[in-house]
Design an enzyme around this catalytic site. Sequence first.
Site, mmCIF file in Angstrom:
data_model
loop_
_atom_site.group_PDB
_atom_site.id
_atom_site.type_symbol
_atom_site.label_atom_id
_atom_site.label_comp_id
_atom_site.label_asym_id
_atom_site.label_seq_id
_atom_site.Cartn_x
_atom_site.Cartn_y
_atom_site.Cartn_z
ATOM 1 N N HIS A 105 0.823 -1.224 0.000
ATOM 2 C CA HIS A 105 0.000 0.000 0.000
ATOM 3 C C HIS A 105 0.852 1.267 0.000
ATOM 4 C CE1 HIS A 105 -3.752 -2.323 1.697
ATOM 5 N NE2 HIS A 105 -3.540 -2.533 0.407
ATOM 6 N N CYS A 113 5.045 11.255 -8.260
ATOM 7 C CA CYS A 113 4.742 12.404 -9.126
ATOM 8 C C CYS A 113 3.606 12.051 -10.079
ATOM 9 C CB CYS A 113 5.987 12.814 -9.914
ATOM 10 S SG CYS A 113 5.640 14.227 -10.987
ATOM 11 N N CYS A 132 8.722 18.200 -8.271
ATOM 12 C CA CYS A 132 9.285 16.850 -8.416
ATOM 13 C C CYS A 132 10.765 16.997 -8.767
ATOM 14 C CB CYS A 132 8.547 16.124 -9.543
ATOM 15 S SG CYS A 132 9.322 14.574 -10.054
ATOM 16 N N GLY A 171 -1.888 -8.818 12.684
ATOM 17 C CA GLY A 171 -2.389 -7.474 12.964
ATOM 18 C C GLY A 171 -3.152 -6.819 11.835
ATOM 19 N N LEU A 198 -5.056 -9.420 17.515
ATOM 20 C CA LEU A 198 -5.635 -9.117 18.822
ATOM 21 C C LEU A 198 -6.965 -9.831 19.016
ATOM 22 C CD1 LEU A 198 -4.986 -7.378 21.286
ATOM 23 C CD2 LEU A 198 -6.277 -5.517 20.237
HETATM 24 C C1 BJW Z 1 -3.743 -5.765 16.873
HETATM 25 C C2 BJW Z 1 -3.172 -4.958 17.862
HETATM 26 C C3 BJW Z 1 -2.069 -5.470 18.547
HETATM 27 C C4 BJW Z 1 -4.827 -3.904 17.037
HETATM 28 N N1 BJW Z 1 -1.605 -6.694 18.228
HETATM 29 N N2 BJW Z 1 -3.286 -6.968 16.591
HETATM 30 C C5 BJW Z 1 -16.252 -5.220 -2.493
HETATM 31 C C6 BJW Z 1 -15.835 -6.488 -2.123
HETATM 32 C C7 BJW Z 1 -14.472 -6.832 -2.124
HETATM 33 C C8 BJW Z 1 -13.508 -5.897 -2.482
HETATM 34 C C9 BJW Z 1 -13.931 -4.640 -2.851
HETATM 35 C C10 BJW Z 1 -15.280 -4.301 -2.856
HETATM 36 N N3 BJW Z 1 -15.376 -3.009 -3.252
HETATM 37 C C11 BJW Z 1 -14.139 -2.536 -3.490
HETATM 38 C C12 BJW Z 1 -13.246 -3.515 -3.239
HETATM 39 C C13 BJW Z 1 -11.772 -3.414 -3.332
HETATM 40 C C14 BJW Z 1 -11.210 -2.511 -2.258
HETATM 41 C C15 BJW Z 1 -11.649 -3.015 -0.892
HETATM 42 O O1 BJW Z 1 -11.080 -3.928 -0.325
HETATM 43 N N4 BJW Z 1 -12.657 -2.385 -0.303
HETATM 44 C C16 BJW Z 1 -13.165 -2.811 1.004
HETATM 45 C C17 BJW Z 1 -13.698 -1.603 1.736
HETATM 46 C C18 BJW Z 1 -14.186 -3.909 0.791
HETATM 47 N N5 BJW Z 1 -9.757 -2.588 -2.378
HETATM 48 C C19 BJW Z 1 -9.087 -1.773 -3.175
HETATM 49 O O2 BJW Z 1 -9.621 -0.859 -3.780
HETATM 50 C C20 BJW Z 1 -7.612 -2.073 -3.338
HETATM 51 N N6 BJW Z 1 -7.277 -2.153 -4.722
HETATM 52 C C21 BJW Z 1 -7.753 -3.131 -5.506
HETATM 53 O O3 BJW Z 1 -8.497 -4.010 -5.105
HETATM 54 O O4 BJW Z 1 -7.294 -3.051 -6.810
HETATM 55 C C22 BJW Z 1 -7.753 -4.037 -7.738
HETATM 56 C C23 BJW Z 1 -6.656 -5.005 -8.036
HETATM 57 C C24 BJW Z 1 -6.156 -5.803 -7.038
HETATM 58 C C25 BJW Z 1 -5.157 -6.736 -7.307
HETATM 59 C C26 BJW Z 1 -4.641 -6.836 -8.568
HETATM 60 C C27 BJW Z 1 -5.135 -6.017 -9.585
HETATM 61 C C28 BJW Z 1 -6.146 -5.108 -9.311
HETATM 62 C C29 BJW Z 1 -6.779 -0.970 -2.724
HETATM 63 C C30 BJW Z 1 -6.884 -0.965 -1.235
HETATM 64 C C31 BJW Z 1 -6.104 0.226 -0.690
HETATM 65 C C32 BJW Z 1 -6.207 0.302 0.827
HETATM 66 N N7 BJW Z 1 -5.585 1.510 1.253
HETATM 67 C C33 BJW Z 1 -5.492 1.787 2.680
HETATM 68 C C34 BJW Z 1 -4.895 3.199 2.862
HETATM 69 C C35 BJW Z 1 -3.387 3.181 2.560
HETATM 70 C C36 BJW Z 1 -2.748 4.477 2.872
HETATM 71 C C37 BJW Z 1 -2.841 4.833 4.327
HETATM 72 O O5 BJW Z 1 -2.273 4.129 5.184
HETATM 73 O O6 BJW Z 1 -3.468 5.863 4.615
HETATM 74 O O7 BJW Z 1 -4.665 0.809 3.327
HETATM 75 S S1 BJW Z 1 -7.043 1.598 3.516
HETATM 76 C C38 BJW Z 1 -6.369 0.961 5.015
HETATM 77 O O8 BJW Z 1 -6.847 -0.392 5.246
HETATM 78 C C39 BJW Z 1 -4.851 0.863 4.769
HETATM 79 C C40 BJW Z 1 -4.529 -0.466 5.409
HETATM 80 O O9 BJW Z 1 -3.315 -0.966 4.882
HETATM 81 C C41 BJW Z 1 -5.737 -1.303 5.082
HETATM 82 C C42 BJW Z 1 -5.928 -2.486 5.976
HETATM 83 O O10 BJW Z 1 -6.086 -2.103 7.307
HETATM 84 P P1 BJW Z 1 -5.435 -2.994 8.455
HETATM 85 O O11 BJW Z 1 -3.968 -2.928 8.367
HETATM 86 O O12 BJW Z 1 -6.057 -4.323 8.447
HETATM 87 O O13 BJW Z 1 -5.855 -2.151 9.776
HETATM 88 P P2 BJW Z 1 -7.201 -2.236 10.620
HETATM 89 O O14 BJW Z 1 -7.239 -1.051 11.498
HETATM 90 O O15 BJW Z 1 -8.375 -2.477 9.770
HETATM 91 O O16 BJW Z 1 -7.009 -3.561 11.514
HETATM 92 C C43 BJW Z 1 -6.019 -3.638 12.519
HETATM 93 C C44 BJW Z 1 -6.123 -5.003 13.167
HETATM 94 O O17 BJW Z 1 -5.082 -5.115 14.127
HETATM 95 C C45 BJW Z 1 -7.449 -5.208 13.926
HETATM 96 O O18 BJW Z 1 -7.965 -6.504 13.624
HETATM 97 C C46 BJW Z 1 -7.038 -5.146 15.397
HETATM 98 O O19 BJW Z 1 -7.785 -5.991 16.234
HETATM 99 C C47 BJW Z 1 -5.604 -5.612 15.339
HETATM 100 N N8 BJW Z 1 -4.746 -5.091 16.412
HETATM 101 N N9 BJW Z 1 -3.825 -3.821 17.986
HETATM 102 C C48 BJW Z 1 -2.191 -7.443 17.309
HETATM 103 N N10 BJW Z 1 -1.400 -4.800 19.579
#
Ligand code: BJW
Length: 228
Positions: A105, A113, A132, A171, A198
């Site tokens: 990500h 750019c 840039c 995580g 978690l």
């Molecule tokens: C602990 C803890 C501790 C807490 N110890 N654990 C409908 C159905 C299916 C898919 C889609 C759909 N509609 C659209 C889509 C696709 C879409 C998507 O998934 N949408 C969903 C809302 C359904 N995805 C996309 O658009 C992606 N692109 C894509 O699919 O392109 C097509 C393609 C793919 C492959 C090949 C070719 C083409 C892009 C997704 C981009 C996500 N971007 C973000 C922002 C990044 C920049 C930023 O950081 O600001 O990425 S969103 C955000 O969520 C960020 C994260 O990386 C991502 C995941 O979050 P994460 O890391 O899981 O965090 P949390 O907070 O959700 O969870 C934390 C966990 O830790 C929790 O479970 C806690 O319990 C735990 N925890 N403390 C251990 N101490």
Amino acid sequence: MKIIVLTGAGISAESGVPTFRDSDGLWEGHRVEDVATPQAYDAQPSVVHRFYDARRAALAVVEPNPAHHALARLEEVLGDDLLVVTQNIDDLHERAGSTRVLHMHGELRSALCRACGRRTPWTGDLGGLPPCPHCGASELRPDVVWFGEVPYGMAEIQDALAAADLFVSIGTSGAVYPAAGFVQYAAMHGARTLELNLQPSEGSHYFHEARHGRAGELVPAWVESLVP
Ligand code: BJW
């Protein structure tokens, strides 16, 4: 044994980096659609820049925790047989010593750019619309993957998942694809799968085994069990 580890915001939580979807998460204060889509960036670039500039600046005051260090230690033993795919845009894996890290990500400390498409290491702010270094256009955006954009390194990730003996997810809530689908892809290609989180993630039932607790405790214990 070939291992692929997927990490999410939960691995950095104990370092003081907010997660996205927990009650005290990053998006409590920001609507997802305000900051995490290209359309939102086009509509309000200054709001989005402020958000990412603040997160980039905050990297200076956080440190890797025992979970990051344990993965770095695992790489010392496994070398090329370990790949860490992180959804995180922080650099805590690298600062702990991991070198085989794929930021699917994007990265906070990189700028993209929109004019020439080049990626540039970046530690300062982008809100002042700096030029840039390659083409001179004031079109630098955070080098992160927003909803609707294609994550980095998908071909390499798919190859690593298909070749893995073990897939470990640490995580992550399993709410965002394609990362949320890696467990099924790896299992389909014969890998054993383990969740360290978690609480049960959205896809917890897809894993052969799940252990629930803090990454700072679970990950060192798991690594210790592999490489005492
Ligand atoms: C602990 C803890 C501790 C807490 N110890 N654990 C409908 C159905 C299916 C898919 C889609 C759909 N509609 C659209 C889509 C696709 C879409 C998507 O998934 N949408 C969903 C809302 C359904 N995805 C996309 O658009 C992606 N692109 C894509 O699919 O392109 C097509 C393609 C793919 C492959 C090949 C070719 C083409 C892009 C997704 C981009 C996500 N971007 C973000 C922002 C990044 C920049 C930023 O950081 O600001 O990425 S969103 C955000 O969520 C960020 C994260 O990386 C991502 C995941 O979050 P994460 O890391 O899981 O965090 P949390 O907070 O959700 O969870 C934390 C966990 O830790 C929790 O479970 C806690 O319990 C735990 N925890 N403390 C251990 N101490």
